[in-house]
Design a protein around this motif. Structure first.
Motif, PDB file in Angstrom:
ATOM      1  N   THR A  36      14.706  40.144   9.125  1.00 38.07           N
ATOM      2  CA  THR A  36      15.345  40.127  10.429  1.00 38.07           C
ATOM      3  C   THR A  36      14.464  40.925  11.372  1.00 38.07           C
ATOM      4  OG1 THR A  36      17.528  40.035   9.418  1.00 38.07           O
ATOM      5  CG2 THR A  36      17.416  40.769  11.706  1.00 38.07           C
ATOM      6  N   SER A  42      14.307  41.158  19.480  1.00 43.59           N
ATOM      7  CA  SER A  42      15.212  40.098  19.058  1.00 43.59           C
ATOM      8  C   SER A  42      15.960  39.478  20.227  1.00 43.59           C
ATOM      9  CB  SER A  42      16.255  40.645  18.079  1.00 43.59           C
ATOM     10  OG  SER A  42      15.645  41.171  16.946  1.00 43.59           O
ATOM     11  N   ALA A  44      19.379  36.851  20.268  1.00 43.72           N
ATOM     12  CA  ALA A  44      20.368  36.159  19.451  1.00 43.72           C
ATOM     13  C   ALA A  44      21.310  35.371  20.351  1.00 43.72           C
ATOM     14  CB  ALA A  44      21.160  37.158  18.608  1.00 43.72           C
ATOM     15  N   LEU A  61      19.161  34.235  15.345  1.00 45.37           N
ATOM     16  CA  LEU A  61      18.415  35.380  15.837  1.00 45.37           C
ATOM     17  C   LEU A  61      16.939  35.061  15.702  1.00 45.37           C
ATOM     18  CD1 LEU A  61      18.730  38.590  16.495  1.00 45.37           C
ATOM     19  CD2 LEU A  61      18.060  38.831  14.111  1.00 45.37           C
ATOM     20  N   TRP A 125      24.368  41.891  16.341  1.00 49.02           N
ATOM     21  CA  TRP A 125      24.023  40.878  15.322  1.00 49.02           C
ATOM     22  C   TRP A 125      24.319  41.416  13.936  1.00 49.02           C
ATOM     23  CZ3 TRP A 125      23.073  35.943  14.767  1.00 49.02           C
ATOM     24  CH2 TRP A 125      22.524  35.504  13.578  1.00 49.02           C
TER      25      TRP A 125
END
Length: 134
Positions: A36, A42, A44, A61, A125
């Motif tokens: 991740t 990131s 998402a 994501l 997330w």
């Protein structure tokens, strides 16, 4: 054991990514080592869906750094890629995957309503969105 090629969501995501010319960039669905991206790199998004008997959401994501390169290639080198454009593009990607997933998993006999894509703040997330039956 079910292979990743048999998982409807994986099949839908693979189909969408390949049809968008993004190639095989997904890790196998059963790959516990899939990483991740860190929260500060990131983006998402989530698309909620519902029918008279089933509701849930599809969420994804992506690495902002990696996805920015993809979007830049899609729109051309002279266009500016900003965070708003990236969020919109991730939302559209998840929306397209959601539609393909629902068709793959449930066929065309069930009519679903899809909500517009919603960006999820990276700190929210958790990767554990579920599909539920009412």
């Amino acid at each position: 054991m079910i292979s990743s090629e048999q998982v409807p969501l994986f099949k839908a995501a693979k189909y969408v990514l390949e049809s968008w010319g993004l190639g095989p960039i997904l890790p196998p669905a059963d790959d516990a080592a899939a990483e991740t991206p860190p929260a500060d790199d990131s983006i998402a998004a989530e698309v909620k869906f519902s029918s008279s008997t089933i509701y849930g959401s599809v969420a994804g994501l992506v690495s902002k750094t990696q996805f920015e390169k993809i979007v830049q290639e899609m729109i051309g080198p002279d266009e500016i890629v900003d965070v708003t454009l990236l969020k919109d593009a991730v939302g559209e990607l998840i929306n397209t995957i959601a539609g393909n997933y629902l068709t793959e998993a449930f066929g065309s006999k069930i009519q679903f309503e899809l909500a517009p894509p919603r960006n999820i703040p990276p700190e929210e997330w958790n990767g554990s969105r579920r599909c539920s039956a009412a």
